[in-house]
Design a protein around this motif. Structure first.
Motif, PDB file in Angstrom:
ATOM      1  N   UNK A  93     -33.141 -19.209  20.347  1.00 32.40           N
ATOM      2  CA  UNK A  93     -34.235 -18.306  20.715  1.00 32.40           C
ATOM      3  C   UNK A  93     -34.514 -18.417  22.211  1.00 32.40           C
ATOM      4  N   UNK A  94     -34.565 -19.648  22.708  1.00 33.78           N
ATOM      5  CA  UNK A  94     -34.783 -19.865  24.136  1.00 33.78           C
ATOM      6  C   UNK A  94     -33.655 -19.239  24.952  1.00 33.78           C
ATOM      7  N   UNK A  95     -32.422 -19.457  24.511  1.00 35.65           N
ATOM      8  CA  UNK A  95     -31.256 -18.942  25.231  1.00 35.65           C
ATOM      9  C   UNK A  95     -31.249 -17.421  25.285  1.00 35.65           C
ATOM     10  N   UNK A  96     -31.534 -16.767  24.143  1.00 37.66           N
ATOM     11  CA  UNK A  96     -31.584 -15.304  24.117  1.00 37.66           C
ATOM     12  C   UNK A  96     -32.655 -14.789  25.070  1.00 37.66           C
ATOM     13  N   UNK A  97     -33.771 -15.497  25.140  1.00 38.18           N
ATOM     14  CA  UNK A  97     -34.847 -15.094  26.043  1.00 38.18           C
ATOM     15  C   UNK A  97     -34.454 -15.201  27.500  1.00 38.18           C
ATOM     16  N   UNK A 224     -40.195 -22.823   4.154  1.00 36.24           N
ATOM     17  CA  UNK A 224     -38.950 -22.156   4.556  1.00 36.24           C
ATOM     18  C   UNK A 224     -38.668 -22.351   6.047  1.00 36.24           C
ATOM     19  N   UNK A 225     -39.047 -23.511   6.535  1.00 38.90           N
ATOM     20  CA  UNK A 225     -38.845 -23.877   7.942  1.00 38.90           C
ATOM     21  C   UNK A 225     -37.391 -23.655   8.355  1.00 38.90           C
ATOM     22  N   UNK A 226     -37.131 -22.774   9.317  1.00 37.33           N
ATOM     23  CA  UNK A 226     -35.735 -22.567   9.735  1.00 37.33           C
ATOM     24  C   UNK A 226     -35.202 -23.797  10.458  1.00 37.33           C
ATOM     25  N   UNK A 227     -33.993 -24.171  10.116  1.00 37.59           N
ATOM     26  CA  UNK A 227     -33.407 -25.362  10.721  1.00 37.59           C
ATOM     27  C   UNK A 227     -32.096 -25.042  11.402  1.00 37.59           C
ATOM     28  N   UNK A 228     -31.027 -25.709  10.943  1.00 34.58           N
ATOM     29  CA  UNK A 228     -29.718 -25.490  11.545  1.00 34.58           C
ATOM     30  C   UNK A 228     -29.177 -24.097  11.232  1.00 34.58           C
ATOM     31  N   UNK A 229     -28.451 -23.563  12.189  1.00 34.39           N
ATOM     32  CA  UNK A 229     -27.802 -22.256  12.039  1.00 34.39           C
ATOM     33  C   UNK A 229     -26.420 -22.325  12.664  1.00 34.39           C
ATOM     34  N   UNK A 230     -25.629 -21.291  12.408  1.00 34.18           N
ATOM     35  CA  UNK A 230     -24.384 -21.093  13.160  1.00 34.18           C
ATOM     36  C   UNK A 230     -24.572 -19.851  14.013  1.00 34.18           C
ATOM     37  N   UNK A 231     -24.399 -20.024  15.308  1.00 28.72           N
ATOM     38  CA  UNK A 231     -24.514 -18.908  16.248  1.00 28.72           C
ATOM     39  C   UNK A 231     -23.213 -18.802  17.038  1.00 28.72           C
ATOM     40  N   UNK A 306     -39.441 -15.603  13.730  1.00 28.28           N
ATOM     41  CA  UNK A 306     -40.411 -14.883  14.560  1.00 28.28           C
ATOM     42  C   UNK A 306     -41.617 -15.772  14.848  1.00 28.28           C
ATOM     43  N   UNK A 307     -42.050 -16.523  13.837  1.00 31.09           N
ATOM     44  CA  UNK A 307     -43.170 -17.444  14.033  1.00 31.09           C
ATOM     45  C   UNK A 307     -42.795 -18.544  15.028  1.00 31.09           C
ATOM     46  N   UNK A 321     -41.484 -12.995  24.097  1.00 30.13           N
ATOM     47  CA  UNK A 321     -40.827 -12.836  22.799  1.00 30.13           C
ATOM     48  C   UNK A 321     -39.814 -11.698  22.820  1.00 30.13           C
ATOM     49  N   UNK A 322     -38.659 -11.957  22.200  1.00 28.49           N
ATOM     50  CA  UNK A 322     -37.613 -10.961  22.007  1.00 28.49           C
ATOM     51  C   UNK A 322     -37.704 -10.449  20.574  1.00 28.49           C
ATOM     52  N   UNK A 323     -37.485  -9.157  20.327  1.00 27.63           N
ATOM     53  CA  UNK A 323     -37.454  -8.701  18.927  1.00 27.63           C
ATOM     54  C   UNK A 323     -36.511  -9.596  18.123  1.00 27.63           C
ATOM     55  N   UNK A 324     -37.013 -10.162  17.044  1.00 30.49           N
ATOM     56  CA  UNK A 324     -36.260 -11.194  16.333  1.00 30.49           C
ATOM     57  C   UNK A 324     -34.915 -10.683  15.835  1.00 30.49           C
ATOM     58  N   UNK A 325     -34.818  -9.387  15.556  1.00 32.00           N
ATOM     59  CA  UNK A 325     -33.548  -8.818  15.085  1.00 32.00           C
ATOM     60  C   UNK A 325     -32.448  -8.954  16.135  1.00 32.00           C
ATOM     61  N   UNK A 326     -32.837  -9.065  17.410  1.00 32.67           N
ATOM     62  CA  UNK A 326     -31.852  -9.186  18.476  1.00 32.67           C
ATOM     63  C   UNK A 326     -31.303 -10.615  18.609  1.00 32.67           C
ATOM     64  N   UNK A 327     -31.914 -11.549  17.901  1.00 30.80           N
ATOM     65  CA  UNK A 327     -31.447 -12.928  17.926  1.00 30.80           C
ATOM     66  C   UNK A 327     -30.372 -13.149  16.867  1.00 30.80           C
ATOM     67  N   UNK A 328     -30.293 -12.217  15.912  1.00 32.86           N
ATOM     68  CA  UNK A 328     -29.375 -12.341  14.776  1.00 32.86           C
ATOM     69  C   UNK A 328     -28.340 -11.213  14.775  1.00 32.86           C
ATOM     70  N   UNK A 329     -27.203 -11.507  14.183  1.00 35.66           N
ATOM     71  CA  UNK A 329     -26.240 -10.483  13.779  1.00 35.66           C
ATOM     72  C   UNK A 329     -26.011 -10.694  12.289  1.00 35.66           C
TER      73      UNK A 329
END
Length: 338
Positions: A93-97, A224-231, A306-307, A321-329
């Motif tokens: 999230x920080x990087x996308x920003x 539902x705390x988001x944790x590890x992901x693959x980006x 988003x939170x 804040x960036x629209x959260x949809x732009x952080x994901x594919x």
């Protein structure tokens, strides 16, 4: 390297040798995926893929490199030395920003962070806020709580729990940012009064010192705390969309293995982060922890991400804040449902 992966490499080499005779070896070379990861169970899907040789069987070579925190890994992403990021979502999230071309293509785990209290804090009576205040006054100093660097998932969620959930007075706490291994060691030797950690650190620490107790599990911090992901980097997905798709497919496959085949799961994790130092029995116990909840669907953590981003803006680690949809594919995972 596991025997399975060795056998896969040997088979691949044999194929390449045969193709070379016809001048076609170059076409069969696997695509190299330079992947950074942090040594936690939330990254275990990558360990299974690597250990079982699924990457080589599907035309790519997942080359894993360990980092001590997500923010440090993001520096490698920005520097162009990492294609795949396997760690907490907050640094993405920080990087996308900041304009870094990277997007989340799969989740790997939720509710994996826990807040652990050292022996003195664990035996102090009252709510977490009351206990922290009481021990701080008794010791005559703020309590030292270990976490990872600013912008990381642990740092973000520790502050979220302290200030927003437990309502702790800031004067009674000193955050101690450091790497994952350093955090574990600091809690073990009593250099800090508490820490926010993941598995297998929780099982290792409580096994060695049963007086360390959990103050809050993941669902107590944020459901539902988001944790590890693959980006994956935008550069990689633009060049190798087929490999990106295979990586997401294999991540989902590995998630099912982690849930159903403990023998394979333990062997893969032991090979990647145990390395002879963490017994298989400890890894198996950690896999049954309340702090291990594997989940691959990236859409399932959109709301919570988003939170997280809004809170990072409040903390100052994200400017806007960036629209959260732009952080994901989400497209790669969505294809699995068809």
């Amino acid at each position: 390297m596991s025997l399975t992966r060795f056998a896969t490499r040997l088979a691949a080499a044999t194929v390449l040798t045969g193709l070379a005779a016809f001048g076609s070896a170059h076409a069969a070379d696997p695509v190299v995926v330079r992947a950074g990861y942090i040594p936690v169970l939330g990254a275990a899907q990558a360990f299974v893929i690597d250990n079982q040789g699924w990457d080589l069987q599907n035309g790519f070579d997942l080359q894993l490199k360990q980092f001590d925190s997500g923010p440090n890994m993001i520096q490698a992403v920005a520097g162009g030395t990492i294609d795949a990021y396997i760690a907490g979502i907050a640094p993405v999230v920080v990087a996308r920003g900041r304009g870094v071309g990277i997007k989340v293509v799969a989740a790997t785990a939720v509710e994996e962070l826990v807040i652990a209290a050292g022996p003195d804090l664990a035996k102090t009576a009252g709510s977490p806020a009351q206990a922290i205040e009481a021990l701080s006054k008794k010791l005559g100093r703020p309590l030292k709580l270990a976490t990872q660097p600013a912008g990381s998932v642990p740092n973000t969620f520790l502050q979220y729990w302290l200030w927003e959930v437990a309502k702790v007075d800031k004067q009674y706490v000193e955050l101690v940012p450091q790497g994952i291994d350093a955090t574990q060691q600091a809690l073990l030797v009593g250099a800090v009064d508490g820490a926010i950690i993941r598995e297998p650190a929780l099982t290792i620490i409580t096994g060695r010192n049963p007086d360390v107790k959990v103050l809050a599990y993941g669902q107590d911090i944020l459901k539902n705390q988001p944790g590890n992901v693959i980006a994956l980097t935008d550069d990689f997905t633009s060049k190798h969309p087929d490999i990106a798709q295979k990586l997401v497919e294999l991540t989902a496959k590995a998630t099912e293995v982690l849930k159903k085949d403990k023998k394979v799961a333990v062997a893969a994790i032991e090979s990647a982060i145990g390395k002879g130092l963490v017994p298989a029995a400890v890894i198996e116990q950690a896999l049954s922890s309340p702090a291990v909840k594997f989940n691959t669907d990236p859409a399932s953590i959109l709301k919570e991400t988003a939170l997280v981003q809004d809170y990072q803006v409040k903390l100052g680690t994200v400017k806007e804040a960036t629209p959260v949809e732009q952080i994901f594919d989400l497209s790669y995972y969505q294809k699995l449902k068809k």
